[in-house]
Design a protein around this motif. Structure first.
Motif, PDB file in Angstrom:
ATOM      1  N   SER A 195      -5.097   1.993  -2.581  1.00 29.52           N
ATOM      2  CA  SER A 195      -4.117   3.079  -2.498  1.00 29.52           C
ATOM      3  C   SER A 195      -4.770   4.457  -2.589  1.00 29.52           C
TER       4      SER A 195
ATOM      5  N   SER B 221       1.738   4.943   0.668  1.00 22.29           N
ATOM      6  CA  SER B 221       1.244   4.665  -0.680  1.00 22.29           C
ATOM      7  C   SER B 221       1.053   5.966  -1.456  1.00 22.29           C
TER       8      SER B 221
ATOM      9  N   GLY C 204      -7.090  -0.357   2.736  1.00 15.99           N
ATOM     10  CA  GLY C 204      -6.221   0.805   2.623  1.00 15.99           C
ATOM     11  C   GLY C 204      -6.406   1.787   3.759  1.00 15.99           C
TER      12      GLY C 204
ATOM     13  N   ASP D 177      -1.541  -0.093   0.894  1.00 17.05           N
ATOM     14  CA  ASP D 177      -2.287  -0.606  -0.246  1.00 17.05           C
ATOM     15  C   ASP D 177      -2.073  -2.109  -0.313  1.00 17.05           C
TER      16      ASP D 177
END
Length: 451
Positions: free
Chosen positions: A247, A25, A101, A107
């Protein structure tokens, strides 16, 4: 990266592909911010401070202002309890997003792509893109209104000027993720100071303010109060923030081990909780200001941002009050555009594995948001943009279940979360929040369609 390249207990439940493994991510920003491995807990916490404040921006964006102003002017301090409730719900949901996350190395967008069939993934992507465009619409309107109030720039021209913020975002990201976070926190400080001064000028009765945080039967028995209460909840909890938070917590270079992830979750949750308490202060301040100035002065018809700006200084008797209000609005609009840009990038890359230049993606979404503002302003004037702002919040509210339900599903699944799966009591609380959000959104949709 280790969790992506070498699946462990916390990542066994995902379908792995070469494409997934190669795309952490946020790409090169993933794990780019160093954190202390030892020392005092406060110094280690400072390394994790930042993502929570970027997320908190969405909880005090221009879309929240209209609902808070309407609630305060019409019902005084009564709806403060709703702001408190929605903020507590937000704290839980953002903690779950951070947990997802950190625990899985994914994410929320990547998690949805890996878990659901492709048609479902595309549907969720479209829902999230719609939410981001609706949020962008609110930011365009809010920033354009602030430019008009501060500098006399016409709304249409102000809306066009907002497209230039793409250059600001690109410049900040080139200087590193910490620079972007510092910019966001600086603007949040401006908003905080502006409202702190306004509350001091308004001098609301403390007892009435504290009483407003207690639930009142009027919220349920009065249809008008209930409608605004639903609007406040819908405008507060933003779906794209869940994708964003899952993220950006991964930008920290914490050890990708079970113990390293546990500590990262603790610090990330502390960061977002502190930041969301700041958002609570701002949203409550807007409503308190409207209650103490407009409701107490008999001006219960005030519902729009521009009305509030025009009446603040005359009713308070202090010329700077309206200027502070507009300055905070401009800071809020600028901040929201920065975080929405990042959320859009995360969603597109996570769902589609499609990368286009940040400036191109931002211009596309901003153009989609600018066109309705320009058309409505040209046809209906300023009052049309006020109605468009409310509509954008309704659209946002409708998209929220499509982010909340997958999030709660993933963090409740031990095969995906491993040792960091949420406990039973938190699972019940999370599903309860999801049920409340779905029920309120159904009611809001019904009220919007049938009046």
């Amino acid at each position: 990266m280790d969790a992506l390249l070498n699946p462990t207990e916390s990542t066994r439940g995902w379908r792995f592909t070469r494409e997934t493994q190669a795309q952490p991510s946020l790409g090169h920003l993933n794990g780019s911010v160093p954190v202390l491995a030892g020392g005092h807990w406060l110094r280690r916490l400072m390394g994790f401070i930042g993502p929570g404040y970027m997320v908190s921006v969405g909880y005090m964006d221009p879309g929240n202002w209209a609902t808070d102003i309407a609630g305060g002017s019409q019902f005084g301090y009564t709806l403060l309890a709703v702001i408190l409730l929605s903020n507590l719900m937000a704290i839980v949901l953002q903690a779950l997003a951070a947990r997802l996350g950190i625990a899985t190395g994914r994410d929320l967008a990547q998690a949805c792509r890996d878990h659901y069939p492709r048609p479902v993934g595309y549907a969720l992507w479209l829902a999230c893109e719609t939410a981001i465009i609706a949020c962008d619409l609110a930011e365009v309107i809010g920033t354009a209104i602030a430019l008009k109030l501060l500098f006399g720039i016409p709304l249409v021209m102000g809306a066009v000027i907002t497209a230039l913020d793409v250059l600001l975002v690109l410049l900040l990201l080139r200087r590193g993720f910490r620079t972007l976070e510092a910019f966001v926190i600086a603007l949040l400080a401006v908003i905080f100071v502006c409202f702190g001064i306004q509350i001091a000028l308004a001098a609301p009765p403390i007892q009435a303010v504290l009483g407003g945080f207690l639930p009142s039967s009027e919220i349920v028995t009065n249809p008008a109060a209930l409608y605004i209460a639903i609007g406040i909840i819908g405008a507060t909890v933003m779906p794209h923030n869940l994708y964003l938070h899952s993220s950006i917590v991964q930008t920290r270079a914490y050890p990708r081990t079970v113990e390293g992830k546990r500590e990262a979750v603790r610090f990330a949750v502390a960061d977002s909780t502190i930041a969301l308490m700041l958002a609570l202060f701002v949203n409550a301040s807007i409503l308190i200001m409207a209650a103490s100035v407009f409701h107490a002065g008999g001006r219960t018809e005030v519902q729009e941002i521009e009305q509030a700006y025009e009446l603040l200084s005359p009713l308070l008797g202090v010329g700077i009050a309206s200027t502070l209000f507009a300055a905070a609005l401009l800071a809020s609009g600028l901040n929201s555009t920065v975080t929405a840009t990042l959320a859009g990038q995360i969603v597109m890359e996570g769902f589609l594995h499609l990368k286009i230049p940040d400036w191109a993606r931002r211009l596309i979404t901003r153009a989609i948001a600018i066109v309705p503002v320009v058309i409505v302003t040209a046809l209906y004037g300023d009052r049309g943009t006020a109605k468009l702002l409310v509509l954008s919040q309704v659209v946002l509210s409708m998209q929220l279940p499509f982010a909340v339900i997958p999030l709660v599903q993933f963090v409740s699944d031990r095969s995906k979360m491993g040792a960091l799966v949420i406990p039973g009591w938190l699972k019940l609380l999370a599903w309860g929040i999801a049920a409340v959000i779905v029920a309120l959104n159904v009611k809001l949709l019904f009220e919007t369609i049938f009046g």
